[in-house]
Design an enzyme around this catalytic site. Structure first.
Site, PDB file in Angstrom:
ATOM      1  N   ILE A 142       2.036  12.137  10.274  1.00 28.27           N
ATOM      2  CA  ILE A 142       2.215  13.309  11.133  1.00 28.27           C
ATOM      3  C   ILE A 142       3.705  13.559  11.342  1.00 28.27           C
ATOM      4  O   ILE A 142       4.412  12.673  11.796  1.00 28.27           O
ATOM      5  CB  ILE A 142       1.537  13.116  12.502  1.00 28.27           C
ATOM      6  CG1 ILE A 142       0.074  12.727  12.312  1.00 28.27           C
ATOM      7  CG2 ILE A 142       1.664  14.370  13.336  1.00 28.27           C
ATOM      8  CD1 ILE A 142      -0.634  12.408  13.617  1.00 28.27           C
TER       9      ILE A 142
ATOM     10  N   GLY B 104       1.934   7.595  11.269  1.00 27.19           N
ATOM     11  CA  GLY B 104       1.792   7.746   9.821  1.00 27.19           C
ATOM     12  C   GLY B 104       2.410   9.001   9.270  1.00 27.19           C
ATOM     13  O   GLY B 104       3.622   9.187   9.311  1.00 27.19           O
TER      14      GLY B 104
ATOM     15  N   GLU C 124      10.496   8.762   9.796  1.00 27.41           N
ATOM     16  CA  GLU C 124       9.327   9.559  10.168  1.00 27.41           C
ATOM     17  C   GLU C 124       8.029   8.756  10.037  1.00 27.41           C
ATOM     18  O   GLU C 124       7.106   8.892  10.841  1.00 27.41           O
ATOM     19  CB  GLU C 124       9.257  10.809   9.286  1.00 27.41           C
ATOM     20  CG  GLU C 124       8.150  11.782   9.616  1.00 27.41           C
ATOM     21  CD  GLU C 124       8.296  12.404  10.998  1.00 27.41           C
ATOM     22  OE1 GLU C 124       9.195  13.204  11.213  1.00 27.41           O
ATOM     23  OE2 GLU C 124       7.480  12.063  11.883  1.00 27.41           O
TER      24      GLU C 124
ATOM     25  N   LYS D 253       5.463   2.073  18.863  1.00 25.59           N
ATOM     26  CA  LYS D 253       5.598   3.489  18.518  1.00 25.59           C
ATOM     27  C   LYS D 253       6.081   4.322  19.700  1.00 25.59           C
ATOM     28  O   LYS D 253       6.879   5.240  19.543  1.00 25.59           O
ATOM     29  CB  LYS D 253       4.270   4.011  17.984  1.00 25.59           C
ATOM     30  CG  LYS D 253       3.944   3.416  16.607  1.00 25.59           C
ATOM     31  CD  LYS D 253       2.505   3.661  16.202  1.00 25.59           C
ATOM     32  CE  LYS D 253       2.201   3.055  14.843  1.00 25.59           C
ATOM     33  NZ  LYS D 253       0.755   3.033  14.553  1.00 25.59           N
TER      34      LYS D 253
ATOM     35  N   THR E 227       0.820  -1.216   0.000  1.00 23.71           N
ATOM     36  CA  THR E 227       0.000   0.000   0.000  1.00 23.71           C
ATOM     37  C   THR E 227       0.854   1.266   0.000  1.00 23.71           C
ATOM     38  O   THR E 227       0.640   2.171  -0.803  1.00 23.71           O
ATOM     39  CB  THR E 227      -0.901   0.010   1.256  1.00 23.71           C
ATOM     40  OG1 THR E 227      -1.455  -1.286   1.422  1.00 23.71           O
ATOM     41  CG2 THR E 227      -2.016   1.014   1.116  1.00 23.71           C
ATOM     42  N   VAL E 228       1.816   1.317   0.927  1.00 28.53           N
ATOM     43  CA  VAL E 228       2.640   2.524   1.028  1.00 28.53           C
ATOM     44  C   VAL E 228       3.678   2.556  -0.098  1.00 28.53           C
ATOM     45  O   VAL E 228       3.882   3.584  -0.746  1.00 28.53           O
ATOM     46  CB  VAL E 228       3.326   2.615   2.410  1.00 28.53           C
ATOM     47  CG1 VAL E 228       4.166   3.876   2.508  1.00 28.53           C
ATOM     48  CG2 VAL E 228       2.289   2.581   3.524  1.00 28.53           C
TER      49      VAL E 228
ATOM     50  N   VAL F 135       6.028   6.246  12.994  1.00 28.50           N
ATOM     51  CA  VAL F 135       5.150   6.640  14.104  1.00 28.50           C
ATOM     52  C   VAL F 135       4.101   7.619  13.609  1.00 28.50           C
ATOM     53  O   VAL F 135       4.423   8.613  12.971  1.00 28.50           O
ATOM     54  CB  VAL F 135       5.950   7.298  15.252  1.00 28.50           C
ATOM     55  CG1 VAL F 135       5.008   7.705  16.381  1.00 28.50           C
ATOM     56  CG2 VAL F 135       7.012   6.349  15.776  1.00 28.50           C
TER      57      VAL F 135
END
Lengths: 438, 438
Positions: A140, A138, A133, A209, A19-20, A136
């Protein structure tokens, strides 16, 4: 896939086409001209390592991009983007990338929360950058502000809603009165929860996280197994009702806090009552937010989508662009090695407030007895709310008493609860939950 | 004030000894050991330039720190922290620091929003760093995330509550029903508003900040005079009531948005209706927040204190620490020069929704006439709410009609309003406000 122009180019190898990964591939190809305009260099996606090169994907590039030969994909890469997830082979591949002198971007929270230090040290020794980044909350931007913007302040506490699945479930239970099982089923139907929701609902995802957040906030290494973890599977309808009546909402919080005496850090993930006016209380649905308390800045909050392919890909791309800009300027990468020893303390050392709901005899003098028992153990009561008990009968008249305490140590509360259970006027302790927020 | 140890040291010159300057001086001296531990270098405060070295300050250091000789204070500085404010002599001193090869940290929004480009270019040419996190939204880390974390995404819009004074006043008007003047007086009493509140309540402070935000978000230079600015002095009780009845809250928003057709950026500061469930709607009191919309990440929000000595000092210290870390690692500083030309468009090109409140005859057919006039000008109505009009009399029965429109161009709305005023059934247009949020 190569460039003949004068513009400098950086080769990017992508590991993982899920997905990512698909969204990172899309941005690197579709937005190539705009990205190049911004940094003055081409970001050249040279290949994507996938298990099955023939599979169909959300975003499909020509077949020559895909390969199941990871060495071929990583060969000559300036930046390796790892989006496979899990411990192995991700760990091995990141170490290999580092040993080849490549910079690495990863969103792999599980790996970082277990083998982070090994990876940070390998990157520091090789003089390459390891950025994460996306691991944790997603999309943000929280890790960079913690590391950079707050580096001149002293962070005292972080409280995060860092798991969208559980936030969605708790939000549904709170707003519609749904049971845990019904809310979970709805979350699964909408794609917010996986078929096997254990890692989310039992708090393990949030625990990974908070270990990563604590590392950056407190400049010391922590791992997943040091996090006290309680999930939301036992949160009951009574918990929600009692919380709502007292003006609170239940959230699964991941908390990292520094204590002075004894000196150390407590890491804990558990359902928590927050006042309805707390900034974190308004984080609804599958959104994430991280609330930071620091000595000088008082409080900050960072809010945004905690998951999703393109949102998480945005965080990955922020890391890629930062590394690219640094590469183009020259100069060494930054390192994340832990700078000091800081003990991870048992949750028994932690101090917080509590909601305690008991079923007790509906008679005069009961409140005095319970309050006395709390006081005997050094736990003082801030408020009490009595409600009718549906289980009350003419034979045995009972009522529900919901107490909110002032701050007390976990260990003191444990003793208080033991003593309260032993009182003849108390039938049962029905609910015990931690309370945060001013 | 000098060190004899082997630890490397960086000399820091502080210009300004006011509220923020005092707190920076406090952190640099009181937290010296902890800061050194974190970066492996001493941050050596060598002097503080002030107009009156004998004055008493919030945080007082020994008298040898203070000097009214700015050359002496800046001599040999690795980092110059400018917290004087205003255009001159701040501009001149920053240029001088840059020409001496010093890195600069400033919180001076007014200067950056008017002469930013001159300073960014001077810093880039000299190969030094110019950092200014404290200039927008006080302590909230927003500039670094915009520049770094979102550098691989495409920001489409920023909406900020970036002025605590006006947010406090509007919040008081909304929650207590106070008039603008009463809420302003209360803000002044509490120290949230200055004796001369013009720069805050007329929107100039917010306008300077949105020019700086837009520069970082859209990679092009903008200045204060390009920002369409409306303050909150004309926000009436009727505006608040009509907004509340329709489910909205009024906030002074600073908005920077990129348009595709015509291509360019619109910068605007004005009172704005937001749905009560919008994340920005829950930003109360003197807090600030910046809401960012980007193509991949969807939406993010950054929340925290917008002012205050120690909070703003935390942002200054974040910049100081980042520069110090970079200096110690070696390698060139980063530059903020604008990378492209992007036109700043007139607000007439902007598209948004609107609330329009009219006093009209209380008779059948009126709604159809008004709605028809809106439709004729391409403005479609999303909702209408009719309320009794206190000014209605037996002679002339009138009612208040509050319309919320769908999205339309500012220029279309202007024409619609003209035509509406000309209708025989409409006595008066009482309120026109822009509406944002989904």
């Amino acid at each position: 896939m190569t460039t003949a122009s004068d513009t400098p180019a950086l080769n990017i190898a992508l590991l993982g086409g899920g997905t990512v990964g698909s969204q990172v591939a899309r941005i690197l190809t579709e937005d190539a001209a705009s990205l190049t305009g911004r940094i003055g260099a081409e970001l050249n996606l040279t290949g994507i390592f996938v298990r099955n090169p023939q599979a169909t994907r959300d975003f499909q590039l020509p077949s020559e991009y895909y390969s199941d030969d990871v060495d071929e994909v990583m060969d000559g890469a300036d930046i390796v983007v790892e989006l496979i997830g899990g411990i192995e082979p991700a760990r091995e591949l990141i170490l290999k990338a580092i040993s080849q002198g490549a910079n690495v971007v990863t969103g792999n929270k599980e790996l970082l929360a277990t083998h982070g230090n090994e990876l940070y040290e390998a990157a520091a020794q090789a003089g390459v950058q390891l950025s994460f980044e996306a691991s944790v909350a997603g999309a943000i931007p929280i890790l960079r502000p913690l590391r950079d913007s707050l580096s001149g302040d002293k962070i005292t506490r972080i409280m995060g809603i860092v798991n969208g699945t559980t936030n969605y479930i708790l939000d549904q239970m709170d707003s519609t009165g749904a049971s845990f099982n019904d809310a979970l089923a709805e979350a699964q139907r909408l794609g917010y929860a996986e078929a096997d929701p254990a890692a989310d609902v039992e708090g393990q995802d949030a625990a990974a996280k908070v270990a990563i957040l604590a590392h950056l906030a407190f400049h010391a290494p922590f791992t997943l197994d040091q996090v006290y973890t309680e999930g939301i599977t036992d949160v009951s309808d009574l918990d929600h009702k009692s919380a709502a009546e007292a003006g609170y909402i239940i959230k699964l919080l991941a908390i990292a806090e520094q204590l002075e005496d004894p000196e150390g850090v407590v890491l804990r993930v558990h359902p928590t009552l927050l006042p309805r006016e707390h900034p974190l209380a308004s984080v609804r649905g599958a959104y994430n937010a991280v609330f930071v308390e620091a000595e000088n800045v008082d409080e900050l909050m960072f809010y945004g989508p905690g998951a999703g392919g393109s949102a998480t890909a945005s965080a990955v791309m922020g890391d890629v662009m930062s590394i690219a800009k640094r590469r183009l300027r020259g100069g060494p990468g930054r390192t994340h090695t832990a700078r000091r020893e800081l003990e991870c303390l048992d949750i028994g050392e932690s101090t917080t407030r509590y909601m305690v709901v008991v079923r007790a005899a509906d008679a005069s003098g009961v409140l005095a007895k319970v309050a006395g028992t709390f006081a005997d153990h050094g736990v003082s009561i801030k408020s009490m709310n009595q409600t009718p008990d549906e289980a009350s009968s003419d034979d045995e008249k009972t009522a529900l008493l919901a107490f909110i305490t002032h701050r007390a140590k976990e260990s003191q509360l444990a003793q208080t609860l033991e003593a309260t259970k032993g009182l003849d006027v108390v039938n049962e302790v029905l609910s015990v939950m931690r309370v945060e927020g001013k």
